[in-house]
Design an enzyme around this catalytic site. Structure first.
Site, PDB file in Angstrom:
ATOM      1  N   LYS A   1       0.173   4.240  -0.372  1.00  0.00           N
ATOM      2  CA  LYS A   1      -0.461   5.446   0.201  1.00  0.00           C
ATOM      3  C   LYS A   1      -0.188   6.653  -0.702  1.00  0.00           C
ATOM      4  O   LYS A   1      -0.053   6.477  -1.911  1.00  0.00           O
ATOM      5  CB  LYS A   1      -0.001   5.656   1.653  1.00  0.00           C
ATOM      6  CG  LYS A   1      -0.208   4.389   2.490  1.00  0.00           C
ATOM      7  CD  LYS A   1      -0.062   4.594   3.959  1.00  0.00           C
ATOM      8  CE  LYS A   1      -0.244   3.259   4.682  1.00  0.00           C
ATOM      9  NZ  LYS A   1      -0.234   3.388   6.131  1.00  0.00           N
TER      10      LYS A   1
ATOM     11  N   ASN B   1       0.879  -1.173   0.000  1.00  0.00           N
ATOM     12  CA  ASN B   1       0.000   0.000   0.000  1.00  0.00           C
ATOM     13  C   ASN B   1       0.915   1.221   0.000  1.00  0.00           C
ATOM     14  O   ASN B   1       1.483   1.569   1.031  1.00  0.00           O
ATOM     15  CB  ASN B   1      -0.883  -0.045   1.257  1.00  0.00           C
ATOM     16  CG  ASN B   1      -1.733   1.194   1.414  1.00  0.00           C
ATOM     17  OD1 ASN B   1      -1.813   2.022   0.508  1.00  0.00           O
ATOM     18  ND2 ASN B   1      -2.376   1.322   2.567  1.00  0.00           N
TER      19      ASN B   1
ATOM     20  N   GLU C   1      -6.937   4.890   7.697  1.00  0.00           N
ATOM     21  CA  GLU C   1      -6.689   6.306   7.400  1.00  0.00           C
ATOM     22  C   GLU C   1      -7.905   6.933   6.722  1.00  0.00           C
ATOM     23  O   GLU C   1      -8.202   8.107   6.923  1.00  0.00           O
ATOM     24  CB  GLU C   1      -5.419   6.439   6.546  1.00  0.00           C
ATOM     25  CG  GLU C   1      -4.172   6.222   7.411  1.00  0.00           C
ATOM     26  CD  GLU C   1      -2.988   5.600   6.704  1.00  0.00           C
ATOM     27  OE1 GLU C   1      -2.948   5.611   5.460  1.00  0.00           O
ATOM     28  OE2 GLU C   1      -2.087   5.082   7.402  1.00  0.00           O
TER      29      GLU C   1
ATOM     30  N   SER D   1       2.995  -2.169  10.450  1.00  0.00           N
ATOM     31  CA  SER D   1       4.442  -2.237  10.692  1.00  0.00           C
ATOM     32  C   SER D   1       5.042  -3.600  10.383  1.00  0.00           C
ATOM     33  O   SER D   1       5.936  -4.070  11.093  1.00  0.00           O
ATOM     34  CB  SER D   1       4.773  -1.812  12.132  1.00  0.00           C
ATOM     35  OG  SER D   1       4.366  -0.474  12.343  1.00  0.00           O
TER      36      SER D   1
ATOM     37  N   GLU E   1      -5.849  -4.824  10.505  1.00  0.00           N
ATOM     38  CA  GLU E   1      -4.791  -3.862  10.778  1.00  0.00           C
ATOM     39  C   GLU E   1      -5.104  -3.115  12.070  1.00  0.00           C
ATOM     40  O   GLU E   1      -5.899  -2.168  12.065  1.00  0.00           O
ATOM     41  CB  GLU E   1      -4.703  -2.843   9.635  1.00  0.00           C
ATOM     42  CG  GLU E   1      -4.422  -3.459   8.284  1.00  0.00           C
ATOM     43  CD  GLU E   1      -3.827  -2.429   7.323  1.00  0.00           C
ATOM     44  OE1 GLU E   1      -2.674  -2.609   6.935  1.00  0.00           O
ATOM     45  OE2 GLU E   1      -4.507  -1.461   6.992  1.00  0.00           O
TER      46      GLU E   1
HETATM   47  P1  PGA Z   1       2.562   0.224   7.730  1.00  0.00           P
HETATM   48  O1  PGA Z   1       1.122   0.448   7.049  1.00  0.00           O
HETATM   49  O2  PGA Z   1       3.120  -1.041   7.162  1.00  0.00           O
HETATM   50  O3  PGA Z   1       3.349   1.443   7.348  1.00  0.00           O
HETATM   51  O4  PGA Z   1       2.315   0.136   9.205  1.00  0.00           O
HETATM   52  C1  PGA Z   1       0.259  -0.631   6.842  1.00  0.00           C
HETATM   53  C2  PGA Z   1      -1.001  -0.112   6.224  1.00  0.00           C
HETATM   54  O5  PGA Z   1      -1.441   0.991   6.569  1.00  0.00           O
HETATM   55  O6  PGA Z   1      -1.610  -0.778   5.372  1.00  0.00           O
END
Ligand code: PGA
Length: 247
Positions: free
Chosen positions: A10, A8, A98, A210, A166
């Protein structure tokens, strides 16, 4: 079942950066056997076409990070599920925390989007997960059960839907849920799904939050973990490939 390793991206990248990342991934991944995992990349909308062209002749799938709950029409700024399918996408991430936080998306909104996604032939990756407070208050299970109940679209099955668990407190924070907590939650999600559909055992449940090369092997080996949704570490080709290799 092949693990789904989904990046992802983002709201990150420029044309030059995504070209470089795609090139590095292509180079690194071709050395890896692909019978263990499926790779999915979810870039920002504006780079979908570029990434689709780049990975067209490869087993790498392309997905988007959101879609409109509406079919088409006068909805300035929105992107429909059918446009994503037309663009070469096979997946769309829906209800990421988010979006639930910054765009106030409810589970009902997520379901409306998922219905459009399925109608357009996309696979919906439905994100759920509790906040830190919900976990310390001991209501993480019921929070996730409620999100599942209201986000899943009618007609969902193991072929058109993926769940991404998540925990909000683990996203982008460097904290991860322990394999024990992940196993408990994924088992709970699987049980809830099996109350609704017959093939719940084949529906992929991803862990996100993470995930990094140093914890991926333990998380991906956890019972009921069928892949990962990776944010930060997916922007670095070597890290993302290391996570896929851990699968
Ligand atoms: P991250 O994000 O691996 O940076 O924690 C995971 C996600 O939001 O899908």
């Amino acid at each position: 079942m092949k693990k789904l390793i989904a990046g992802n991206w983002k709201m990150n990248g420029s044309r030059d950066e995504v070209n470089q990342l795609a090139y590095d991934l292509m180079t690194g991944l071709s050395a890896e056997p692909s019978d263990k995992f499926e790779i999915l990349l979810c870039p920002p909308f504006v780079y979908l076409d570029r990434m689709d062209k780049f990975f067209k002749a490869t087993p790498v799938s392309i997905g988007a990070q959101d879609c409109s709950p509406r079919e088409n029409g006068a909805f300035t700024g929105d992107v429909s599920a059918s446009m994503l399918a037309d663009m070469g996408c096979s997946y769309v991430i829906l209800g990421h925390s988010e979006r639930r936080t910054y765009h106030h998306e409810s589970s009902e909104d997520v379901r409306a989007k998922a219905m459009r996604a399925l109608a357009a032939g996309l696979k919906a990756i439905i994100c759920i997960g509790e906040s830190e407070k919900q976990r310390t208050d001991g209501i993480h299970m019921e929070t996730v059960a409620d999100q599942l109940e209201h986000s899943l679209p009618p007609g969902f099955n193991s072929g058109n839907t993926v769940i991404a668990y998540e925990p909000v407190w683990a996203i982008g924070t460097g904290k991860t849920a322990s394999p024990q907590d992940v196993e408990e939650m994924h088992g709970f999600i699987r049980k809830k799904l099996s109350e609704k559909i017959k093939d719940a055992g084949n529906l992929r449940i991803l862990y996100g939050g993470s995930m990094k090369p140093d914890n991926a092997a333990a998380l991906l080996a956890t019972r009921d973990v069928d892949g990962g949704l990776i944010g930060g570490a997916s922007l670095d080709a070597a890290s993302f490939i290391a996570i896929a290799s851990a699968a």
